[in-house]
Motif scaffolding. Structure first.
Motif, mmCIF file in Angstrom:
data_model
loop_
_atom_site.group_PDB
_atom_site.id
_atom_site.type_symbol
_atom_site.label_atom_id
_atom_site.label_comp_id
_atom_site.label_asym_id
_atom_site.label_seq_id
_atom_site.Cartn_x
_atom_site.Cartn_y
_atom_site.Cartn_z
ATOM 1 N N LYS A 23 0.835 -1.196 0.000
ATOM 2 C CA LYS A 23 0.000 0.000 0.000
ATOM 3 C C LYS A 23 0.871 1.247 0.000
ATOM 4 O O LYS A 23 2.038 1.208 0.372
ATOM 5 N N MET A 24 0.256 2.365 -0.335
ATOM 6 C CA MET A 24 0.914 3.660 -0.156
ATOM 7 C C MET A 24 1.180 3.826 1.336
ATOM 8 O O MET A 24 0.524 3.221 2.166
ATOM 9 N N LYS A 25 2.128 4.693 1.634
ATOM 10 C CA LYS A 25 2.423 4.970 3.044
ATOM 11 C C LYS A 25 1.195 5.591 3.724
ATOM 12 O O LYS A 25 0.464 6.351 3.090
ATOM 13 N N LEU A 26 1.001 5.243 4.982
ATOM 14 C CA LEU A 26 -0.090 5.828 5.771
ATOM 15 C C LEU A 26 -0.023 7.351 5.738
ATOM 16 O O LEU A 26 1.055 7.935 5.908
ATOM 17 N N GLU A 27 -1.173 7.986 5.543
ATOM 18 C CA GLU A 27 -1.241 9.443 5.597
ATOM 19 C C GLU A 27 -2.061 9.869 6.811
ATOM 20 O O GLU A 27 -3.163 9.347 7.028
ATOM 21 N N VAL A 28 -1.512 10.808 7.585
ATOM 22 C CA VAL A 28 -2.224 11.328 8.760
ATOM 23 C C VAL A 28 -2.527 12.804 8.512
ATOM 24 O O VAL A 28 -1.609 13.619 8.368
ATOM 25 N N TYR A 29 -3.808 13.115 8.436
ATOM 26 C CA TYR A 29 -4.250 14.507 8.254
ATOM 27 C C TYR A 29 -4.470 15.107 9.634
ATOM 28 O O TYR A 29 -5.297 14.610 10.405
ATOM 29 N N GLY A 73 -3.896 3.356 2.215
ATOM 30 C CA GLY A 73 -4.279 2.719 0.953
ATOM 31 C C GLY A 73 -5.633 3.252 0.525
ATOM 32 O O GLY A 73 -5.812 4.462 0.389
ATOM 33 N N ASN A 74 -6.597 2.348 0.363
ATOM 34 C CA ASN A 74 -7.947 2.788 -0.003
ATOM 35 C C ASN A 74 -8.824 3.039 1.214
ATOM 36 O O ASN A 74 -10.004 3.365 1.075
ATOM 37 N N PHE A 75 -8.266 2.815 2.385
ATOM 38 C CA PHE A 75 -9.064 2.861 3.611
ATOM 39 C C PHE A 75 -8.976 4.231 4.279
ATOM 40 O O PHE A 75 -7.890 4.688 4.636
ATOM 41 N N LYS A 76 -10.145 4.854 4.438
ATOM 42 C CA LYS A 76 -10.196 6.165 5.097
ATOM 43 C C LYS A 76 -10.882 6.019 6.448
ATOM 44 O O LYS A 76 -11.858 5.276 6.572
ATOM 45 N N ASN A 83 -12.422 13.451 4.824
ATOM 46 C CA ASN A 83 -13.356 13.266 5.942
ATOM 47 C C ASN A 83 -14.575 14.171 5.757
ATOM 48 O O ASN A 83 -14.494 15.383 5.979
ATOM 49 N N PRO A 84 -15.700 13.572 5.365
ATOM 50 C CA PRO A 84 -16.910 14.364 5.124
ATOM 51 C C PRO A 84 -17.388 15.113 6.366
ATOM 52 O O PRO A 84 -18.178 16.042 6.253
ATOM 53 N N MET A 85 -16.939 14.706 7.547
ATOM 54 C CA MET A 85 -17.333 15.407 8.775
ATOM 55 C C MET A 85 -16.485 16.671 8.983
ATOM 56 O O MET A 85 -16.725 17.432 9.915
ATOM 57 N N LYS A 86 -15.464 16.830 8.158
ATOM 58 C CA LYS A 86 -14.613 18.042 8.179
ATOM 59 C C LYS A 86 -13.964 18.255 9.542
ATOM 60 O O LYS A 86 -13.928 19.382 10.059
ATOM 61 N N LYS A 116 -6.577 28.409 8.948
ATOM 62 C CA LYS A 116 -6.866 28.824 7.550
ATOM 63 C C LYS A 116 -8.131 28.156 7.026
ATOM 64 O O LYS A 116 -8.397 28.180 5.834
ATOM 65 N N ARG A 117 -8.869 27.503 7.904
ATOM 66 C CA ARG A 117 -10.136 26.832 7.581
ATOM 67 C C ARG A 117 -9.954 25.764 6.498
ATOM 68 O O ARG A 117 -10.866 25.481 5.719
ATOM 69 N N GLU A 118 -8.760 25.187 6.464
ATOM 70 C CA GLU A 118 -8.496 24.162 5.438
ATOM 71 C C GLU A 118 -9.326 22.895 5.676
ATOM 72 O O GLU A 118 -9.547 22.127 4.743
ATOM 73 N N HIS A 119 -9.768 22.689 6.926
ATOM 74 C CA HIS A 119 -10.580 21.502 7.220
ATOM 75 C C HIS A 119 -11.982 21.630 6.643
ATOM 76 O O HIS A 119 -12.724 20.660 6.593
ATOM 77 N N LEU A 120 -12.335 22.843 6.210
ATOM 78 C CA LEU A 120 -13.684 23.065 5.660
ATOM 79 C C LEU A 120 -13.706 23.047 4.127
ATOM 80 O O LEU A 120 -14.750 23.284 3.523
ATOM 81 N N THR A 121 -12.561 22.781 3.505
ATOM 82 C CA THR A 121 -12.496 22.818 2.035
ATOM 83 C C THR A 121 -13.109 21.551 1.425
ATOM 84 O O THR A 121 -13.144 20.492 2.066
ATOM 85 N N PRO A 122 -13.599 21.652 0.167
ATOM 86 C CA PRO A 122 -14.111 20.457 -0.532
ATOM 87 C C PRO A 122 -13.038 19.368 -0.646
ATOM 88 O O PRO A 122 -13.343 18.185 -0.580
ATOM 89 N N GLU A 123 -11.766 19.778 -0.789
ATOM 90 C CA GLU A 123 -10.694 18.783 -0.916
ATOM 91 C C GLU A 123 -10.614 17.934 0.359
ATOM 92 O O GLU A 123 -10.489 16.716 0.297
#
Lengths: 268, 268
Positions: free
Chosen positions: B18-24, B78-81, B67-70, B55-62
């Motif tokens: 898998k791709m490396k784990l990403e932590v937002y 990988g594919n797991f969020k 995370n739809p809960m923002k 910078k309110r980046e947690h509220l962006t569409p991206e």
């Protein structure tokens, strides 16, 4: 059977010879109902120990021996004591081998998603519904001052929580949370929470649930999937609902309604 | 190795390639810090994706795609969020075979007790600390009206939560929660929560923590057990604390303190 389920099975075997599971509950409390319905649907042999919140029995030294947090529900399984309803539901799903996997899947990815629903519930739907019902219905009925600002904030959070259930948690192909085909402990816990809105004025309840058609269908499906236990266990709440219809809450500061309202206060 | 741990190991093997784990995360958010410290202490290879709350980046569409809960933190493996910090910590403890058992025990009874701490945290310590810090510190600093009744209720709940940690969760023989000898994800999560009190006025913080000697020792022990990562990850919070000392919050309605305070708002 997965390794995790076998492991749970082994743990469960260590239960052999234990005293029967004891569930300390008040059916006016939504998480108490979730635990009782779960036991009944899954054929778990248990003894229900009623702790009457309206009589403040949850605050007695005797009950503090069962749960020092003085909240309901709580369980005693042999020497093992546990509280917090989500923890109890997870424990029961793992400790009793007869519980089908869909209630709390052994697969790590499915299980992790279920954990995210359960934690989300605590900070959103539970917090919103509990604060709203308390400040608009329970405290006024008791003749106590309520926090209208808290109620207003809870109202926003309740709408936002219902919207998230409708558009996100119920968005998959299946009829239950996370798009699953069969109910889980999360469905049971969240639907029992929403049932607490039954004590609101009918128009107010409709104002919250009316816009959310998928939520309404999901409540019915969860009820049907756990029939007849769901209705049986909610029976007391429906009786209170009927009584309140005939005795508007804002006018019911004394007498019978006070006792009824004390019973509405659930803890975990 | 228990069967449950082997099961987790197998799931983890499916991560290979898998791709490396990403932590937002935003390190001003207490649950973000808990997840980052956990990864560092356990040698989990991950990429930190900064989502700047100020910078309110947690509220962006991206970010809503992540995370739809923002809310923060969130992970992509990988594919797991996944979101909700407790769910993330449990997932990481199970999915990465190098994580020692004490962080999240495989034993059903120990694990169930840990779940009860984590759920208790959401309805008590988190709710109290978040509401108190927001209404006494963040909103006034932003020049926004705050809810003093909510702050007063949160103050009571914060004292009650600290008292419960001192007298119940830390009552065992061991130096960590539940009387354990080594730290768990619950220690890390709750201590990161309490660290948020660092932004309060020093006297106010002392008023809360002063009476609770075991809590103070436990914070130090958790810090030491996760050294040097604990201090490194809290570095930004300590810098903000120093700045705020020189610029009392109630007077800081404009300019630099506003940005600082926006950063204090964490979400999950």
């Amino acid at each position: 059977m997965t390794a995790a389920k076998r492991e749970a099975g082994k743990e469960a075997q260590s239960r052999t010879g234990k005293m029967k599971l004891e569930v300390y509950a008040d059916r006016m409390s939504q998480p108490s109902r979730a635990v009782i319905i779960f036991c009944k649907v899954n054929g778990i042999d248990y003894t229900e120990r009623k702790v009457d919140i309206s009589k403040r029995e949850h605050l007695t030294p005797e009950f503090a021996e069962i749960n020092p947090m003085k909240q309901l529900p709580a369980i005693v399984d042999g020497n093992f004591k546990l509280f917090e309803s989500h923890s109890i539901l997870i424990y029961l799903a793992c400790a009793f081998p007869g519980v089908a996997d869909h209630w709390y899947p052994a697969n790590l990815f499915k299980r992790s998603k279920m954990h995210s629903v359960l934690y989300w519930h605590h900070s959103n739907l539970r917090r919103a519904a509990d604060t709203y019902v308390t400040n608009t219905t329970i405290l006024p009925a008791l003749g106590h001052p309520s926090n209208q600002q808290a109620a207003a904030e809870a109202e926003k959070l309740l709408f936002s929580s219902l919207s998230k259930i409708e558009s996100f948690w119920l968005k998959g192909d299946g009829p239950f949370l996370l798009g699953r085909n069969q109910p889980s402990i999360a469905d049971l816990s969240l639907v029992c929470e929403l049932m607490q809105l039954e004590v609101l004025d009918e128009k107010d309840r409709e104002r919250f649930l009316g816009p959310y058609k998928k939520v309404q269908q999901w409540i019915k499906r969860t009820r049907n999937a756990t029939s007849p236990h769901f209705d049986n266990v909610h029976n007391i709440l429906m009786k209170v609902k009927e009584k309140l219809k005939n005795k508007p809450l804002m006018e019911a500061n004394h007498g019978g309604a006070l006792d009824i309202q004390k019973r509405l206060r659930s803890r975990i």
